[in-house]
Motif scaffolding. Structure first.
Motif, PDB file in Angstrom:
ATOM      1  N   GLU A  71      61.872  71.806  39.228  1.00  0.00           N
ATOM      2  CA  GLU A  71      60.584  71.948  38.527  1.00  0.00           C
ATOM      3  C   GLU A  71      59.469  72.303  39.507  1.00  0.00           C
ATOM      4  O   GLU A  71      58.642  73.177  39.247  1.00  0.00           O
ATOM      5  N   ALA A  72      59.444  71.582  40.627  1.00  0.00           N
ATOM      6  CA  ALA A  72      58.387  71.813  41.613  1.00  0.00           C
ATOM      7  C   ALA A  72      58.509  73.217  42.209  1.00  0.00           C
ATOM      8  O   ALA A  72      57.516  73.927  42.368  1.00  0.00           O
ATOM      9  N   LEU A  75      57.133  65.718  43.982  1.00  0.00           N
ATOM     10  CA  LEU A  75      56.978  66.669  45.091  1.00  0.00           C
ATOM     11  C   LEU A  75      55.636  67.406  45.010  1.00  0.00           C
ATOM     12  O   LEU A  75      55.040  67.757  46.032  1.00  0.00           O
ATOM     13  N   ILE A  76      55.174  67.611  43.788  1.00  0.00           N
ATOM     14  CA  ILE A  76      53.892  68.294  43.603  1.00  0.00           C
ATOM     15  C   ILE A  76      52.742  67.372  44.029  1.00  0.00           C
ATOM     16  O   ILE A  76      51.821  67.795  44.735  1.00  0.00           O
ATOM     17  N   ARG A 106      64.061  82.060  52.075  1.00  0.00           N
ATOM     18  CA  ARG A 106      63.079  81.017  51.778  1.00  0.00           C
ATOM     19  C   ARG A 106      63.196  80.540  50.335  1.00  0.00           C
ATOM     20  O   ARG A 106      62.207  80.372  49.620  1.00  0.00           O
ATOM     21  N   GLY A 148      52.154  81.024  42.970  1.00  0.00           N
ATOM     22  CA  GLY A 148      51.994  81.651  44.276  1.00  0.00           C
ATOM     23  C   GLY A 148      51.921  80.649  45.406  1.00  0.00           C
ATOM     24  O   GLY A 148      51.363  80.918  46.466  1.00  0.00           O
ATOM     25  N   GLY A 149      52.440  79.450  45.174  1.00  0.00           N
ATOM     26  CA  GLY A 149      52.517  78.451  46.245  1.00  0.00           C
ATOM     27  C   GLY A 149      51.410  77.418  46.219  1.00  0.00           C
ATOM     28  O   GLY A 149      51.342  76.568  47.105  1.00  0.00           O
ATOM     29  N   THR A 150      50.553  77.473  45.216  1.00  0.00           N
ATOM     30  CA  THR A 150      49.487  76.468  45.153  1.00  0.00           C
ATOM     31  C   THR A 150      49.941  75.286  44.312  1.00  0.00           C
ATOM     32  O   THR A 150      50.249  75.465  43.139  1.00  0.00           O
ATOM     33  N   PRO A 151      49.994  74.071  44.916  1.00  0.00           N
ATOM     34  CA  PRO A 151      50.441  72.926  44.108  1.00  0.00           C
ATOM     35  C   PRO A 151      49.463  72.621  42.989  1.00  0.00           C
ATOM     36  O   PRO A 151      48.286  72.852  43.112  1.00  0.00           O
ATOM     37  N   ARG A 202      66.112  67.548  39.282  1.00  0.00           N
ATOM     38  CA  ARG A 202      65.233  68.084  38.245  1.00  0.00           C
ATOM     39  C   ARG A 202      63.818  68.308  38.819  1.00  0.00           C
ATOM     40  O   ARG A 202      63.222  69.372  38.628  1.00  0.00           O
ATOM     41  N   ALA A 203      63.335  67.291  39.550  1.00  0.00           N
ATOM     42  CA  ALA A 203      61.983  67.382  40.113  1.00  0.00           C
ATOM     43  C   ALA A 203      61.899  68.506  41.152  1.00  0.00           C
ATOM     44  O   ALA A 203      60.896  69.214  41.234  1.00  0.00           O
ATOM     45  N   LYS A 204      62.960  68.649  41.952  1.00  0.00           N
ATOM     46  CA  LYS A 204      62.969  69.708  42.957  1.00  0.00           C
ATOM     47  C   LYS A 204      62.866  71.082  42.300  1.00  0.00           C
ATOM     48  O   LYS A 204      62.068  71.927  42.705  1.00  0.00           O
ATOM     49  N   ARG A 218      57.394  75.760  39.646  1.00  0.00           N
ATOM     50  CA  ARG A 218      55.940  75.713  39.460  1.00  0.00           C
ATOM     51  C   ARG A 218      55.223  76.383  40.629  1.00  0.00           C
ATOM     52  O   ARG A 218      54.293  77.170  40.427  1.00  0.00           O
ATOM     53  N   LEU A 219      55.671  76.077  41.831  1.00  0.00           N
ATOM     54  CA  LEU A 219      55.036  76.680  43.001  1.00  0.00           C
ATOM     55  C   LEU A 219      55.291  78.189  43.050  1.00  0.00           C
ATOM     56  O   LEU A 219      54.422  78.960  43.462  1.00  0.00           O
ATOM     57  N   ARG A 234      51.015  76.910  52.557  1.00  0.00           N
ATOM     58  CA  ARG A 234      51.825  77.101  51.352  1.00  0.00           C
ATOM     59  C   ARG A 234      53.175  76.422  51.557  1.00  0.00           C
ATOM     60  O   ARG A 234      53.760  76.527  52.639  1.00  0.00           O
ATOM     61  N   ASN A 262      54.914  65.803  38.890  1.00  0.00           N
ATOM     62  CA  ASN A 262      56.168  65.739  39.626  1.00  0.00           C
ATOM     63  C   ASN A 262      55.912  65.171  41.035  1.00  0.00           C
ATOM     64  O   ASN A 262      54.910  65.485  41.668  1.00  0.00           O
TER      65      ASN A 262
END
Lengths: 265, 231
Positions: free
Chosen positions: A253-254, B55-56, A234, A262-265, A249-251, A257-258, B90, B53
């Motif tokens: 970074e995201a 995606l966020i 995963r 712990g998976g919270t946007p 870059r965005a992928k 960050r997630l 999630r 971002n």
């Protein structure tokens, strides 16, 4: 001694001849070539901004392109090239060795690095600190091993990783600036630190539960491993060719960050 | 407070108090000097007090609008495709395809104008043109047209191929929540509906995400306003 430089003109301006190398040749092969020519060593994998030599196609692994373009740009200064041509590198490395010999007319010493029997420690891979700096130092350690002080510092900085980077040092290397200091190094780069660059079991090792970015260089066969491992763990596969696009870059970074929330946007 | 999803071709802009989201060509927004309070998207990074971002903001917006635990949202716009799959609310898969969805939306918009195709009445049949990127697809349409095929037929095959590609990229889910400009293309929705249940969410999902982040900072902002909710 290993040449540390940023540009081709900088390297050309140095006195004396050089021995080029790429991949992870056995240390004794590097030493023998350097001693024979009384020359310093220069890593041809690194991007020094060499002009495009057109010896290999544009749509080709950028790491191999770097090796060939650097060799072409530095040709007058190179006494020989110690080439990695075994499973620890790739077919691209093997073909590049032949092209350098035939097209650039440089002596090429083809080597295969099966890895030592003893597996070395993963000090920098598991340490904390800027990822790019650690990866660059792992690759420099092919020629210049870590000092006792560096080893102690790496051991002391060890913490629980929050995210993993799997793969080879990327081109462009700046991709690594997107990662936090608590990134664990996995995949081929970790294998290099452990002195086993052809060990596929080690290369496919991924700790349970760690969110990992699986990097592969554009046009590299390792993409198959990266995709498969990303699916199993995963993680997120990412491939880059010649530049880090806004989307990549965005992928990354995201994902990081997630991973850190712990998976919270 | 100005919220903006600054895409490659179109910007979706909403200012608190306005009744509806404005769709403004990006070239016009980029030429202006307007500062954004909350921004997301290709051209918002440098001029937003708070930037998220893409995606966020898509993830956060989807979570605010969809109640399911496990679902997939695909944002298909003029330039690229962005995807987030959730399990237990999630994100478990993030993807952003530039190369393999290159300019598909912009291409469709362009050929719609060029061949005067009405996507509201375009009949999408069983046949499709394999679409991996807008440039290749455009070449095939032109080839088909040059070979005597009706433009509507060639474009319909392109739309069908696009839908197949989007479905594959999304991981072939049973239900697909669709965000972005393609939600207002009936022919595309019909084509995609051949493969999965489609839940069109309009073009405001990333704006909803921005709203949710703003509401974290200022809870008095309240729930997602009607102007941002999918119609």
């Amino acid at each position: 001694m290993l040449v540390v430089a940023d540009t081709i003109p900088e390297i050309l301006a140095r006195p004396g001849r050089l021995v080029g190398f790429y991949g992870v040749p056995p240390r004794e092969a590097l030493k023998e070539a350097a001693d024979r020519h009384g020359a310093d060593l220069v890593d041809l994998d690194i991007d020094y901004g060499a002009p495009v030599s057109r010896v290999v196609p544009d749509a080709y692994c950028h790491i191999i392109r770097n090796c060939v373009d650097n060799a072409a740009a530095l040709a007058p200064k190179l006494a020989c090239i110690v080439a990695a041509t075994g499973p620890e590198k790739c077919d691209g490395g093997r073909y590049a060795a032949r092209l350098m010999r035939d097209r650039l007319e440089i002596e090429v010493i083809a080597t295969v690095n099966a890895g030592s029997d003893a597996t070395g420690p993963t000090l920098l891979s598991d340490a904390t600190g800027p990822l790019k700096k650690r990866v660059v130092r792992i690759m420099r350690a092919i020629v210049e091993p870590l000092t006792v002080r560096e080893e102690d510092e790496a051991r002391a900085s060890r913490v629980e990783p929050t995210v993993g980077f799997w793969g080879t040092p990327p081109h462009p290397i700046g991709l690594l600036d997107l990662f936090p200091d608590t990134t664990q190094v996995l995949g081929w780069t970790r294998c290099v630190e452990q002195g086993r660059p052809a060990d596929m079991d080690l290369e496919t090792f991924v700790p349970d539960g760690l969110p990992v970015v699986f990097f592969s260089q554009g046009f590299c066969q390792k993409a198959a491993l990266a995709r498969s491992l990303a699916e199993r763990h995963r993680g997120m596969p990412v491939d880059v060719h010649d530049s880090v696009s806004a989307a990549t870059r965005a992928k990354v970074e995201a994902f990081i960050r997630l991973a850190c929330t712990g998976g919270t946007p | 407070m100005i919220f903006c999803d600054a895409g490659s071709s179109w910007c979706k802009v909403w200012e608190t108090g306005e009744e509806a989201v404005r769709i403004v060509p990006t070239r016009e927004m980029a030429a202006g000097s307007s500062r954004l309070d909350w921004g997301t998207g290709h051209t918002a990074r440098g001029r937003s007090a708070h930037f998220e971002n893409d995606l966020i903001s898509l993830s956060r917006g989807a979570l605010a609008l969809v109640r399911d635990d496990d679902f997939t949202v695909l944002d298909l716009g003029s330039r690229d495709a962005k995807l987030v799959s959730f399990a237990g609310r999630r994100p478990v898969r993030l993807d952003w395809s530039v190369g393999c969805a290159a300019a598909t939306g912009a291409t469709l918009e362009m050929i719609g104008h060029f061949y005067r195709v009405d996507f509201a009445s375009l009949a999408v049949g069983d046949e499709w043109t394999p679409v991996t990127c807008g440039t290749y697809a455009l070449e095939r349409i032109m080839d088909a047209f040059a070979a005597g095929e009706r433009a509507e037929q060639a474009v319909a095959r392109f739309v069908h191929g696009l839908a197949r590609n989007a479905f594959d990229f999304a991981g072939r889910p049973a239900t697909l929540h669709l965000s972005g400009g393609f939600t207002s293309n009936p022919a595309f929705l019909t084509a995609l509906g051949r493969y999965c249940r489609v839940v069109p969410m309009g073009r405001t999902v990333p704006l909803v995400g921005l709203w949710a982040f703003a509401a974290d900072e200022d809870p008095e902002l309240g729930p997602v306003p009607a102007a941002l909710r999918p119609g």
